[in-house]
Design an enzyme around this catalytic site. Sequence first.
Site, PDB file in Angstrom:
ATOM      1  N   ARG A   1     -16.547   9.995  -4.552  1.00 38.29           N
ATOM      2  CA  ARG A   1     -15.608  10.452  -5.583  1.00 38.29           C
ATOM      3  C   ARG A   1     -16.301  11.325  -6.629  1.00 38.29           C
ATOM      4  O   ARG A   1     -15.715  12.279  -7.131  1.00 38.29           O
ATOM      5  CB  ARG A   1     -14.960   9.255  -6.266  1.00 38.29           C
ATOM      6  CG  ARG A   1     -13.903   8.625  -5.378  1.00 38.29           C
ATOM      7  CD  ARG A   1     -13.265   7.444  -6.049  1.00 38.29           C
ATOM      8  NE  ARG A   1     -12.094   7.028  -5.308  1.00 38.29           N
ATOM      9  CZ  ARG A   1     -11.605   5.795  -5.348  1.00 38.29           C
ATOM     10  NH1 ARG A   1     -12.199   4.871  -6.080  1.00 38.29           N
ATOM     11  NH2 ARG A   1     -10.533   5.488  -4.662  1.00 38.29           N
TER      12      ARG A   1
ATOM     13  N   GLY B   1      -4.152   4.301  -2.264  1.00 38.23           N
ATOM     14  CA  GLY B   1      -2.819   3.968  -2.761  1.00 38.23           C
ATOM     15  C   GLY B   1      -2.031   5.215  -3.134  1.00 38.23           C
ATOM     16  O   GLY B   1      -0.829   5.307  -2.869  1.00 38.23           O
TER      17      GLY B   1
END
Length: 391
Positions: free
Chosen positions: A37, A372
Amino acid sequence: MSLPSLAELEKVGGAPVLARLDLNVPVRDGEVLDDTRLVAALPTLRWLTERAEVVAACSHLGKAKGAPDPAYSLAPVAAALESALGRPVRFVPDCLDPANDAGPGSLLLLENLRFHPGEKANDPEFAARLTEPYSHYVNDAFGTAHRAHASVEAAARSYPRGRKAAGFLMEREVAALDRVVEEPEQPFVAVVGGAKVSTKTAPLEALVGRVSSLLIGGGMANTFFLAQGLEVGRSLVEEEMVGTARSVLAAAAKRGIEFVLPIDVVIADAIDNPKRVDVVASDAIPADMMVVDIGPEARARYREVLSAARTVFWNGPMGVFEVADFAAGTLAVAKALAASPAFTVVGGGESVMAVRQAGVIGDIDHVSTGGGASLQFITGESMPAIAALES
Ligand code: ADP
Ligand code: MG
């Protein structure tokens, strides 16, 4: 409304900019364990630091509960950012500290946003204090785009157009997922696995309306087996989701899409230290065994469907792939995606790990940084952070 891009920022030269990033990386003993990330956020950070007067990067990390918690400090991430960018990063121990003395050209990393309860509460007062020192706002945190939290929702709404933008990563994620959601090139095949139906009900229901084939694997297949009247022994199941599984099956039948459950499965007497492992047809699962992977015939079938696809979305492993003996189905799907001529998108923490483990991450068109978030995106539901940027 379209997503405003970095190029549309007005007067960003010499301006103080707040950059909401997804730096929610795994940290242990002060070390960043996986910098995926962090690396994904670098292009936007570089673009901003070349132009802005001051860049204040901010993020959440872990499950901080609205108060400072050293276990979830972003301090180790500041050090990792510094070495990734090859320039100093000044760590600011409270995200609401205005750091007025930051000189021109400074790059700041603000401490965990979730150390304040206002972040998760989408508190406008917290957002106002957070944004007050900065004339411009950039959101590159796709992983939190499905949550209405202050740094991504209230903060984004408080800036006018021209003063806010999506970063490069956010733009790339949205473009790739749009290709899957809006008139995907057919055949559009979705592969959905992972542990449970309950965490993926909305995406399953949405996909049934859009795909030409839906391939199911993982623990959730067991609940579909039950819905079809098959026995699953000691497998992981969600009895309370059998009704949902039945209605997904009925919707698939009504629309005439190909709904594929594994025809055969790998079974074991235990997940840890199994003494017996076998392959059986899915209608012959013994009462004392549990399903741990899709079987070889199912793998061959899934490979075939995937090779003919033009668009593929994959979320959720086909089995307990963390155990080497139960990883074959998941790795086969990863390789089939890599080999497919389709536009391929993978989302989901464990699925992305599997693609990396299979050594094919470079052959997937888009690997989402948001599990998600990508699942919510494909349901077609509004994403609070994206709506706020577009407002
Ligand atoms: P993702 O993170 O890719 O969205 P999930 O979090 O939904 O995936 O599910 C991943 C987990 O599902 C994995 O840890 C895997 O061990 C588990 N799983 C997959 N198949 C089975 C199965 N047959 N029985 C039990 N657990 C399973
Ligand atoms: Mg997961």
